[in-house]
Design an enzyme around this catalytic site. Sequence first.
Site, PDB file in Angstrom:
ATOM      1  N   ARG A  15       0.846  -1.210   0.000  1.00  0.00           N
ATOM      2  CA  ARG A  15       0.000   0.000   0.000  1.00  0.00           C
ATOM      3  C   ARG A  15       0.880   1.257   0.000  1.00  0.00           C
ATOM      4  O   ARG A  15       0.964   1.976  -0.987  1.00  0.00           O
ATOM      5  CB  ARG A  15      -0.929  -0.008   1.231  1.00  0.00           C
ATOM      6  CG  ARG A  15      -2.118   0.940   1.123  1.00  0.00           C
ATOM      7  CD  ARG A  15      -1.795   2.410   1.267  1.00  0.00           C
ATOM      8  NE  ARG A  15      -1.223   2.740   2.571  1.00  0.00           N
ATOM      9  CZ  ARG A  15      -0.757   3.945   2.879  1.00  0.00           C
ATOM     10  NH1 ARG A  15      -0.794   4.927   1.993  1.00  0.00           N
ATOM     11  NH2 ARG A  15      -0.224   4.158   4.053  1.00  0.00           N
ATOM     12  N   ASP A  16       1.585   1.474   1.096  1.00  0.00           N
ATOM     13  CA  ASP A  16       2.343   2.710   1.267  1.00  0.00           C
ATOM     14  C   ASP A  16       3.483   2.794   0.247  1.00  0.00           C
ATOM     15  O   ASP A  16       3.834   3.876  -0.228  1.00  0.00           O
ATOM     16  CB  ASP A  16       2.890   2.737   2.703  1.00  0.00           C
ATOM     17  CG  ASP A  16       3.266   4.113   3.178  1.00  0.00           C
ATOM     18  OD1 ASP A  16       3.372   5.023   2.345  1.00  0.00           O
ATOM     19  OD2 ASP A  16       3.471   4.288   4.386  1.00  0.00           O
ATOM     20  N   HIS A 210       9.826   6.804   8.791  1.00  0.00           N
ATOM     21  CA  HIS A 210      10.481   6.926   7.480  1.00  0.00           C
ATOM     22  C   HIS A 210      11.966   7.152   7.668  1.00  0.00           C
ATOM     23  O   HIS A 210      12.408   7.564   8.740  1.00  0.00           O
ATOM     24  CB  HIS A 210       9.846   8.074   6.685  1.00  0.00           C
ATOM     25  CG  HIS A 210       8.409   7.832   6.347  1.00  0.00           C
ATOM     26  ND1 HIS A 210       7.378   8.348   7.080  1.00  0.00           N
ATOM     27  CD2 HIS A 210       7.847   7.077   5.391  1.00  0.00           C
ATOM     28  CE1 HIS A 210       6.227   7.945   6.568  1.00  0.00           C
ATOM     29  NE2 HIS A 210       6.474   7.161   5.542  1.00  0.00           N
ATOM     30  N   CYS A 241       5.221  10.069   0.563  1.00  0.00           N
ATOM     31  CA  CYS A 241       3.860  10.561   0.802  1.00  0.00           C
ATOM     32  C   CYS A 241       3.631  11.745  -0.119  1.00  0.00           C
ATOM     33  O   CYS A 241       4.369  12.721  -0.058  1.00  0.00           O
ATOM     34  CB  CYS A 241       3.671  10.968   2.264  1.00  0.00           C
ATOM     35  SG  CYS A 241       2.049  11.719   2.557  1.00  0.00           S
ATOM     36  N   ASN A 250       9.606   4.467   3.459  1.00  0.00           N
ATOM     37  CA  ASN A 250       9.410   3.900   4.790  1.00  0.00           C
ATOM     38  C   ASN A 250      10.696   3.202   5.240  1.00  0.00           C
ATOM     39  O   ASN A 250      11.582   2.910   4.440  1.00  0.00           O
ATOM     40  CB  ASN A 250       8.276   2.880   4.743  1.00  0.00           C
ATOM     41  CG  ASN A 250       6.947   3.534   4.457  1.00  0.00           C
ATOM     42  OD1 ASN A 250       6.341   4.134   5.327  1.00  0.00           O
ATOM     43  ND2 ASN A 250       6.500   3.449   3.203  1.00  0.00           N
TER      44      ASN A 250
HETATM   45 MG    MG Z   1       4.756   5.723   5.239  1.00  0.00          MG
END
Ligand code: MG
Length: 306
Positions: A15-16, A210, A241, A250
């Site tokens: 996802r991220d 992060h 982001c 991340n």
């Molecule tokens: Mg993140």
Amino acid sequence: MKGPDRIQLVEVGPRDGFQPIGPLIPTAQKIDFIERLHAAGLRRMEVTAFVSNTAVPQLADAVEVLHAAQALPGMDAQVLVPNLRHAERAIAAGADHLAFVVSVSEKHNRNNVRRSPLESAQEYSQIVAAQPRGAAMRLNIATAFDCPFDGPIDPEATLALLDHLVEVNIDAEICLCDTTGRVTPDRVSALLDAARRRFPLAKAWAYHGHDTYGLGLANVIAAWSGGIDVIDASFGGLGGCPFAPGATGNVPTEDVIWMFERMGVAAGVDMQKLLPIACAGAALPGASAGGRVREAIAATARSSSS
Ligand code: MG
């Protein structure tokens, strides 16, 4: 420095990590990544998000990806939802682990979901009420430490937002997120301590960081030393982001695993299986990868074979 003997990693790459990648990753390739990560031992993942398909076309295949992930044995597949409407879509698709995100920072929350934090908190109550019995909830507190627009966040502001959220669902896992990567280990420890003192009944705490300033692992250690046993990480260090300018990936899963393995902290992940997946993720077109361990192990292999 001593934390839990065992940690639970939440692999957030699907996802991220995928979300900020421009070129669309074929759905079959996403599912293949999830299956390989599962085979490497990762049993909990944020597999996709239910969000606007026009705002985030990369995750428009959420239903298909979710169903494929849920089919894997022992898999805990969580999905990110930003508001009630998308939470209802996720629940209708059969999601049984939602991750609701709300920012402490008013500017960041408005940028992200066009609501004030308190409006999001009210929506959270409605989402909790809409969840089927037995479903799990994760609460992602974005900009818990630092905001891309306003800089450092007063810990009291984070705790004040939690005042509106924790009692809504005492079984929720609360994840303190360093959205910008600018937090330092002392502040991770301090907020975590304060939050646990203020909300002793909260069931579980997690940390999401992060590596923007190279402090990813240091902050993970601060969280672990403070007793947190749920850590978010992304294979290949994928991430970023779109609403947090300058935020890079991340904390890389392989770097976290490498460190904890040597510290005797179990995570249940097979590094030999994980490494090629992390390399493949880092090589995705349009990906912004991070971390040190992939290159260090590759360099060691090159020197020992020459
Ligand atoms: Mg993140």
